[in-house]
Design an enzyme around this catalytic site. Structure first.
Site, PDB file in Angstrom:
ATOM      1  CD  GLU A 263      -4.189  37.770 -13.405  1.00 47.50           C
ATOM      2  OE1 GLU A 263      -3.705  37.331 -14.478  1.00 47.50           O
ATOM      3  OE2 GLU A 263      -4.468  38.966 -13.226  1.00 47.50           O
ATOM      4  CD  GLU A 292      -6.689  41.039 -19.905  1.00 50.01           C
ATOM      5  OE1 GLU A 292      -7.530  40.686 -19.045  1.00 50.01           O
ATOM      6  OE2 GLU A 292      -5.461  41.109 -19.665  1.00 50.01           O
TER       7      GLU A 292
END
Length: 504
Positions: A263, A292
């Site tokens: 994250e 991502e």
């Protein structure tokens, strides 16, 4: 219309988006369960205002005027105009009541998903999921332009210019390559001892360790925070408010630690977009695949590096307060790279991870390009896990209920994880032409890596399309072979397999 008026309208849209972002963060980090219906009403109301402004008269006027007078826009204005026009073309025909219904449905669905997870019972989520799918199918005809399939329409919203045809080919190559590596590990490799992974490490100990690590990597805590949730996520409210969440297990430290590193990759991306784009849709990631790529670069590329862990291990031992003092570094590192088929995507090892994505991709294609009933989905899910990974979920929690995405109608999102993984490996290959990555990760200063990523990816926000970013950064379009080569190198080393061995 003046550019200043256009940017003011975009700022007001952004302010509504920030408000919804904070409510969404609250929904997943601390909102009382019984507040769900009231929150759904608030979400629906705000989304209605937001949607109206995105397709309203000022935006229509700006699209018309600046389409004829592009020279009156600055660099920022031009980048924003292109994205606004694309979003307008996507949403302009969607009835407001349908958009509001979809927003309200996802708010309620999240609460239903949490309850179903708690009871390990898909039937408690089935109706909410069915409603999300129904509304998405109603929306597709309004969104569809020249895409070949319904699922292409959904893919295009998360990864512009991506298609089922491209993914089918790429995923086939990656799936076969990973299956071959797994076969070689099983036949020729020596599996590392993983018994240390279940040693107890408290949440406080883990938090102390990983907070320093991600700060060293470049995440700025003065513009962010770390909270607990059921399903980890990062959310960028604005340039100076980029929040991370994770979940912890005191008997599986790797879950929380790697979740936070992941994250933080998202967070660093959002924090390092050029501030000149703030208040416009350009101050976002180029696509979910590119987003991502940054989180997986952190989690897997850096998080799999031996030099990185050699540098961090003494501090890890210190934070664990004696629990790992008897464990050699080699034993510790090798245990982290053990590969074993598992049921939970966010806990999967870095070799089998993509298989989890391919399973979801195939199911989503069935939902939107074929005819499949909601009642069949749990069995389809379980059958695919048995086919690809040789294991079968014993309950819905470790099966179809594990991911949050469908509760938010994020259909088409999952392929972004696999694309991001491939992009990350390709970016590493390009980075290593300019930077000795191993040397940097063995040092006290990780900034050369962050600066390279900011220079080549972060700073541009959404001003470039994903294929343009990757081409500019690596001098070629998406090439999945870099990921397969990377995985082979990492796992052959840990499993003590010589690259020159004959595997015929």
């Amino acid at each position: 219309m003046k550019e200043q008026e256009f940017l003011k309208e975009l700022k007001e849209i952004d302010l509504l988006q920030q408000a919804m972002g904070i409510l969404g963060w609250d929904n997943q980090t601390g909102m009382p369960e019984k507040a769900s219906d009231y929150r759904a009403e608030v979400d629906s109301y705000l989304y209605g205002l937001y949607f109206d402004k995105k397709v309203g008269e000022p935006i229509q006027e700006a699209i018309s005027y600046f389409g004829k007078h592009p020279d009156e826009l600055s660099e920022v204005g031009k980048a924003a105009y292109q994205l606004v026009k694309e979003e307008y073309e996507l949403q302009k025909d969607v009835p407001n009541e349908l958009a509001m219904a979809a927003s309200a449905a996802t708010s309620k669905a999240h609460t239903a998903w949490l309850k179903a997870r708690k009871e390990k019972d898909f039937s408690l989520f089935k109706d909410a999921l069915s409603e999300n799918i129904r509304l998405t199918k109603e929306l597709i005809p309004y969104w569809k332009k020249n895409e070949l399939t319904n699922y292409d329409v959904l893919l295009n919203q998360y990864e512009p210019n991506m298609t089922v045809e491209i993914l089918d080919n790429v995923f086939s190559q990656v799936r076969d390559g990973i299956m071959d590596i797994r076969r070689q590990l099983a036949e020729k490799g020596t599996a590392p001892d993983t018994s240390i992974l279940s040693r107890k490490m408290t949440e406080a100990q883990q938090r102390k360790f990983i907070s320093k690590v991600i700060a060293d990597l470049g995440y700025d805590f003065s513009r962010g925070r770390l909270d607990n949730t059921v399903h980890p996520f990062a959310t960028g409210i604005n340039h100076n408010d980029v929040r991370l969440t994770t979940r912890w297990s005191e008997t599986d430290f790797s879950m929380g630690l790697f979740g936070v590193i992941h994250e933080a990759g998202h967070g660093m991306y959002e924090q390092n977009i050029d501030e000149k784009y703030e208040g416009t849709p350009v101050h976002e990631g180029a696509s979910m695949g590119i987003h991502e790529s940054q989180s997986l670069f952190n989690e897997i590329i850096i998080g799999s590096n031996r030099n990185f862990w050699a540098k961090q291990y003494p501090f890890f031992q210190e934070c664990a307060e004696g629990t790992f003092d008897d464990v050699s570094f080699d034993t510790f590192y090798d245990s982290l790279k053990h590969s074993k088929a598992s049921l939970i995507r966010i806990e999967a090892d870095s070799l089998t991870y993509v298989i989890h994505i391919i399973i979801r991709y195939e199911i989503e294609k069935m939902i939107f390009n074929e005819t499949v009933s909601i009642d069949e989905l749990p069995k389809i899910w379980n059958d695919k896990y048995e086919e690809y990974l040789g294991i079968r979920p014993e309950n819905d929690l470790e099966g179809i209920l594990q991911d949050v995405h469908w509760s938010g109608s994020s259909f088409g999102y999952f392929p972004s994880y696999a694309l991001g993984y491939m992009y990350a490996a390709q970016l590493l290959h390009a980075m290593e032409k300019e930077i000795n990555v191993d040397e940097v990760l063995a040092s006290d200063d990780y900034s050369p890596i962050r600066k390279w990523l900011t220079e080549n990816i972060h700073q541009y926000g959404a001003s470039k399309k994903p294929n343009e970013l990757i081409l500019d950064a690596t001098d070629e379009l998406l090439n999945p072979q870099y990921l397969l080569d990377y995985l082979r190198k990492i796992y052959f080393s840990v499993y003590k397999i010589s690259e020159t061995q004959d595997f015929a």
